[in-house]
Each structure stands twice: as structure tokens, then as C-alpha cells.
Design a protein around this motif. Structure first.
Motif, PDB file in Angstrom:
ATOM      1  N   VAL A  11       0.857  -1.201   0.000  1.00 13.15           N
ATOM      2  CA  VAL A  11       0.000   0.000   0.000  1.00 13.15           C
ATOM      3  C   VAL A  11       0.884   1.239   0.000  1.00 13.15           C
ATOM      4  CG1 VAL A  11      -1.733   1.299   1.285  1.00 13.15           C
ATOM      5  CG2 VAL A  11      -1.759  -1.193   1.308  1.00 13.15           C
ATOM      6  N   GLY A  56      -1.827   7.221  -3.748  1.00 12.43           N
ATOM      7  CA  GLY A  56      -3.210   7.037  -4.175  1.00 12.43           C
ATOM      8  C   GLY A  56      -3.852   8.244  -4.814  1.00 12.43           C
ATOM      9  N   ASN A  65      -8.656   9.871  -6.666  1.00 12.09           N
ATOM     10  CA  ASN A  65      -8.141   8.921  -5.681  1.00 12.09           C
ATOM     11  C   ASN A  65      -8.327   7.499  -6.181  1.00 12.09           C
ATOM     12  OD1 ASN A  65      -9.017  10.954  -2.935  1.00 12.09           O
ATOM     13  ND2 ASN A  65      -6.997  10.206  -3.385  1.00 12.09           N
ATOM     14  N   TYR A  66      -7.226   6.784  -6.302  1.00  9.52           N
ATOM     15  CA  TYR A  66      -7.259   5.380  -6.727  1.00  9.52           C
ATOM     16  C   TYR A  66      -5.925   4.798  -6.265  1.00  9.52           C
ATOM     17  CZ  TYR A  66      -7.889   1.363  -9.926  1.00  9.52           C
ATOM     18  OH  TYR A  66      -8.050   0.103 -10.475  1.00  9.52           O
ATOM     19  N   GLY A  67      -5.972   3.779  -5.429  1.00  8.54           N
ATOM     20  CA  GLY A  67      -4.767   3.298  -4.760  1.00  8.54           C
ATOM     21  C   GLY A  67      -3.690   2.800  -5.725  1.00  8.54           C
ATOM     22  N   GLN A  68      -2.433   3.070  -5.349  1.00  9.79           N
ATOM     23  CA  GLN A  68      -1.307   2.573  -6.149  1.00  9.79           C
ATOM     24  C   GLN A  68      -1.346   1.056  -6.289  1.00  9.79           C
ATOM     25  OE1 GLN A  68       2.541   4.220  -5.204  1.00  9.79           O
ATOM     26  NE2 GLN A  68       3.611   2.339  -5.691  1.00  9.79           N
ATOM     27  N   SER A  69      -1.809   0.378  -5.229  1.00  8.53           N
ATOM     28  CA  SER A  69      -1.850  -1.096  -5.316  1.00  8.53           C
ATOM     29  C   SER A  69      -2.819  -1.541  -6.411  1.00  8.53           C
ATOM     30  CB  SER A  69      -2.241  -1.706  -3.971  1.00  8.53           C
ATOM     31  OG  SER A  69      -3.443  -1.147  -3.521  1.00  8.53           O
ATOM     32  N   TYR A  70      -3.898  -0.768  -6.635  1.00  5.29           N
ATOM     33  CA  TYR A  70      -4.822  -1.110  -7.725  1.00  5.29           C
ATOM     34  C   TYR A  70      -4.153  -0.862  -9.091  1.00  5.29           C
ATOM     35  CZ  TYR A  70      -8.506  -0.688  -4.124  1.00  5.29           C
ATOM     36  OH  TYR A  70      -9.270  -0.808  -2.992  1.00  5.29           O
ATOM     37  N   LEU A  76      -4.448   2.126   6.609  1.00  4.39           N
ATOM     38  CA  LEU A  76      -5.498   1.884   5.615  1.00  4.39           C
ATOM     39  C   LEU A  76      -6.655   1.241   6.383  1.00  4.39           C
ATOM     40  CD1 LEU A  76      -6.093   1.946   2.507  1.00  4.39           C
ATOM     41  CD2 LEU A  76      -5.397  -0.449   2.467  1.00  4.39           C
ATOM     42  N   ARG A 123      -9.254   5.974  -0.632  1.00  4.95           N
ATOM     43  CA  ARG A 123      -8.609   5.060  -1.585  1.00  4.95           C
ATOM     44  C   ARG A 123      -9.660   4.478  -2.541  1.00  4.95           C
ATOM     45  NH1 ARG A 123      -4.601   7.138  -0.859  1.00  4.95           N
ATOM     46  NH2 ARG A 123      -2.574   6.303  -0.315  1.00  4.95           N
ATOM     47  N   SER A 124     -10.885   4.438  -2.065  1.00  2.00           N
ATOM     48  CA  SER A 124     -12.018   4.005  -2.881  1.00  2.00           C
ATOM     49  C   SER A 124     -13.259   4.469  -2.116  1.00  2.00           C
ATOM     50  CB  SER A 124     -12.032   2.477  -3.045  1.00  2.00           C
ATOM     51  OG  SER A 124     -12.390   1.859  -1.839  1.00  2.00           O
ATOM     52  N   ARG A 165      -7.546   6.211   3.715  1.00  3.60           N
ATOM     53  CA  ARG A 165      -6.108   6.212   4.012  1.00  3.60           C
ATOM     54  C   ARG A 165      -5.841   7.450   4.856  1.00  3.60           C
ATOM     55  NH1 ARG A 165      -1.605   3.181   4.554  1.00  3.60           N
ATOM     56  NH2 ARG A 165       0.234   4.012   3.540  1.00  3.60           N
TER      57      ARG A 165
END
Ligand code: FAD
Length: 390
Positions: free
Chosen positions: A43, A46, A98-103, A187, A212-213, A218
């Protein structure tokens, strides 16, 4: 094994570069020292600039981003317990998402795997050789040492990777600033409260609340660099977030199960030498920004857009002009962005030995960005991101 471009690192920089080169029909192998599960679970950033969103769309990896990304038309600043809505969207409709780096990473990995292109996980690169004319990468996987020969090496292996250390002249061209604090990030499975989003300047230190969604929050607290992650219970974390993020109207962050905790020290770093011979570095391998500007991932995207085009011209057109100009052009985005991220850090954190005079100056800066027409334009331009060179 031979490939046209060996990419070291399966972070956003390496994965997106692989996607860009794929679109030009250029073969790549990505070597990643961590496991697939570890990379997918990591995580980090984002907040995506419009340019990052557009780039992910351009390369066909934004289906889920378009479904799940949360628009960020304003940013909220809190100081003296009063929350101000600072407009972020510009007259052309550019905004933050906003959109998480992990996604982002998961989307890129899944597309690459669906296209049958190689990523070797748990492959630790130990050395780069022949970067003047016939490059090769030595790595170990399953206890076996292997060599990948290639026409070009892209070092996208982060701040602690091997690539920058293998680039002649890089150390002498590097500049570092360490800040005297760290960010403790959580998170949480908690619906983000739209009334408590943004950055807070308090005598207890900075706090940040972001989405983050639609269902995940976060949040960050400024802590000492040596902060022990086990020293606060979950209730104590939420209580401290409330102390720093609650406002004059009694808005509080939404609580929920905490699913991840991490601490990151704040530093800013720029390596001005980003290419030598057939090796170039991009993303965190070349620069680190303090997270207060939310720029690390966005800068990485800017680098690999430029590097992808430079490698395309080098390999397919036998034209090295853009590659020769890569460091200079990349730095035209990097230094102003690093500068901006440092300004954001200086405006929001409580520094050791900070006086009331210093605090009032911070409030003047925030007031200028929030309420003055010129200040707000400057803030929006910086947050929305600089244009790309190509
Ligand atoms: P990375 O994502 O670091 O990827 C590099 C990859 O290279 C890694 O997968 C690593 O395992 C691999 N690697 C390293 N060495 C080797 C080797 N020898 N062999 C093979 N593989 C190797 N930015 C923001 O904008 N907002 C934020 O809120 C934010 N929060 C952050 C929180 C944390 C804890 C951290 C560490 C960073 C944060 N950042 C944030 C920064 C942002 O995440 C980075 O700028 C972004 O990940 C850069 O992407 P990258 O691909 O260049 O590097």
C-alpha cells in the motif's frame, strides 16, 4: 535469455514502461525481487494527477480506475480548527482522482500476464554490466544465478535499488534533504467522510485524511522518525486522528477496521544523472519526494512516458537525440515538483523547536493558497501536475 529491454522493478514505473514499450512492439522482461503477492499487497500512493489517469487510459489499463476512482474536485485544509475547501479542478476540467497505487499495480500486472509477457518475481538483480555497448543483468532466482542480455536496461527499482548505484556519475549528481519526522499511515475499511478529507496543520503535528475508494480510507499522522508502530492501539490512533482532524462543525473521520499500518520517513532526493550509455533510471530510482505533495507515483509516470518514447526512437528509429536529452527533460518536471512537495511539507508539519512566529507564517502560506486568487491558481497548477515533455 535475451530481450530488447530489461526492466528492473515491478512498481508503477517498471510496469507502465513495459506497457508503453509493448504498444510499440518492443520486447521486455521485468525482473522483480519481491513475490507477486507482496507486490500486490503493497500500500502506498493514491492521488492520481489527470495526466496519470489519461496515460493509464491511453495505454488501455484504466477500466477499473474509471469504475472505482474517486474524483477529488477540492482539497480541504484545516488550521486553527477551521476547515477550508480549496478548489482543485481547473477551467479545463482537470482534477485529481483517488485510486490506490496497489490497484494501479494490480491492473498493470494482470494486463501484462493476460498478454503473456514475462515478469520474473523473486528475481533479485545483483549487477548490471556492459552498459556502454552490450548490456546484461545478473540476477538470482530460486537460488540460481542467471544472466539476461538485452539492448537496453531500464532501472525502475526504487530508491534502494541497484540501478542508480551502477550508473557512473550518479552519486556525484545526487541531492538529498531529510525531514525531522515520519508519516504513520493506516489503511481502514471505513467509508471516507467527505467532510474530513485533506490536510490538517495542528500544534500536535500534521494529519491527512484521504480516500482510496468509496469504502476505504487512508489516513496519516506526523510522528517522530523513530516512531514504534506497535506503540499505539487502534483506538488511540483514531482518537489522535480525531484530535487533529475534527473541525469547528464537529466533523470527525469515519472509523473502521484498520487493515494496514506503515511508517515512512520523509525525505526529498534528486539524482540529476538519469542515463548513461544503455542504462536509464526512472521513478523512485531517480528521485524521492516527501509524500505531502502526493507526487511520487505521478512523477514516475511522467518519467516513463518520456523514457518509453526515448527508447522507442533509440531502438526502432536509431535516433538517440531524445535519449541524450532524457535527464534534462525529465528534470524540468522533477525539480519543480520536488520543490512543491517540500513547500507542502514545510506548510503543514510541526518542526522541532517551532515557534508561534513560525506557525503564523505557515498559516499565512495556507491562507494564500486557500483564499488568494493567485495563490490558489499556483496551488492548483502544482497539485494538478506539470505538462509532459512528450
Ligand atoms: P517502486 O514502487 O519502489 O518500485 C520499485 C520496485 O523495484 C519494487 O517493486 C522493488 O521490490 C523492486 N526492486 C528493488 N530492488 C530490486 C532489485 N535489486 N532487483 C529486482 N527488483 C528490485 N507517493 C505518493 O504520491 N503519495 C503517497 O501517499 C505515497 N505514500 C508512500 C508510502 C510509502 C510507505 C512509500 C515507500 C512510498 C510512498 N509514495 C507515495 C511514493 C510512491 O509510492 C512511489 O513514488 C512509487 O512507488 C514510485 O514507483 P517506482 O516504480 O518508481 O518505485
Amino acid at each position: 535469455m535475451h530481450t530488447q529491454v530489461a526492466i528492473i522493478g515491478a512498481g508503477p514505473a517498471g510496469l507502465l514502461l513495459g506497457r508503453i514499450l509493448q504498444s510499440h512492439g518492443i520486447g521486455t522482461v521485468i525482473l522483480e525481487r519481491r513475490s507477486r503477492d507482496y507486490v500486490l499487497a503493497r500500500v502506498r500512493a493514491g492521488m492520481l494527477e489527470q495526466g496519470t489517469v489519461d496515460t493509464l487510459r491511453e495505454y488501455g489499463v484504466a477500466e477499473r480506475l474509471d469504475e472505482m476512482g474517486v474524483a477529488h474536485p477540492t482539497m480541504q485544509f484545516l488550521w486553527n480548527g477551521v476547515r477550508r475547501d480549496v478548489p482543485l479542478e481547473d477551467e479545463d476540467g482537470r482534477r485529481l482522482t483517488n485510486y490506490g497505487q496497489s490497484y494501479v499495480v494490480e491492473d498493470l500486472i494482470k494486463h501484462r500476464e493476460a498478454d503473456g509477457l514475462p515478469i520474473v518475481f523473486e528475481a533479485e538483480v545483483s549487477s548490471l554490466d556492459g552498459i556502454e555497448d552490450s548490456p546484461s543483468v545478473t540476477y538470482s532466482v530460486d537460488g540460481e544465478t542467471k544472466t539476461l542480455t538485452c539492448d537496453f536496461i531500464a532501472g525502475c527499482d526504487g530508491y534502494l535499488g541497484v540501478s542508480r548505484r551502477s550508473l557512473p556519475g550518479a552519486e556525484a549528481a545526487s541531492y538529498l534533504k531529510e525531514f525531522p519526522f515520519a508519516w504513520f499511515g493506516i489503511l481502514a475499511e471505513a467509508t471516507p467522510n467527505p467532510h474530513t478529507r485533506g490536510f490538517s496543520n495542528t500544534p500536535r503535528g500534521l494529519a491527512v485524511s484521504s480516500a482510496r475508494s468509496a469504502t476505504r480510507s487512508r489516513l496519516y499522522l506526523q510522528v517522530d522518525p523513530e516512531f514504534d508502530i506497535t506503540s499505539m492501539s487502534d483506538d488511540e490512533i483514531w482518537d489522535e486522528l480525531d484530535r487533529r482532524l475534527s473541525d469547528q462543525d464537529g466533523n470527525k473521520v469515519t472509523r473502521g477496521p484498520i487493515i494496514e499500518k506503515s511508517v515512512a520517513r520523509l525525505r526529498a532526493f534528486v539524482c540529476e544523472k538519469m542515463r548513461h550509455g544503455k542504462l536509464a533510471i526512472a521513478g523512485d530510482a531517480a528521485h524521492i519526494v516527501p509524500p505531502s505533495g502526493a507526487k511520487g507515483l505521478n512523477l514516475a509516470v511522467g518519467d516513463v512516458r518520456l523514457l518509453g518514447e526515448a527508447i522507442r526512437r533509440h531502438l526502432l528509429d536509431k535516433d538517440d537525440a531524445l535519449l541524450d536529452d532524457y535527464s534534462r527533460l525529465a528534470l524540468e518536471r522533477i525539480w519543480p515538483t520536488v520543490h512543491w512537495s517540500c513547500l507542502m511539507s514545510e506548510a503543514f508539519h510541526t518542526f522541532p523547536g517551532q515557534t508561534e512566529f513560525d506557525t503564523r507564517r505557515q498559516h499565512q502560506t495556507l491562507d494564500f493558497w486557500a483564499h488568494d486568487e493567485i495563490g490558489n491558481r499556483w496551488f492548483r497548477e502544482a497539485m494538478l501536475g506539470l505538462p509532459y515533455a512528450v
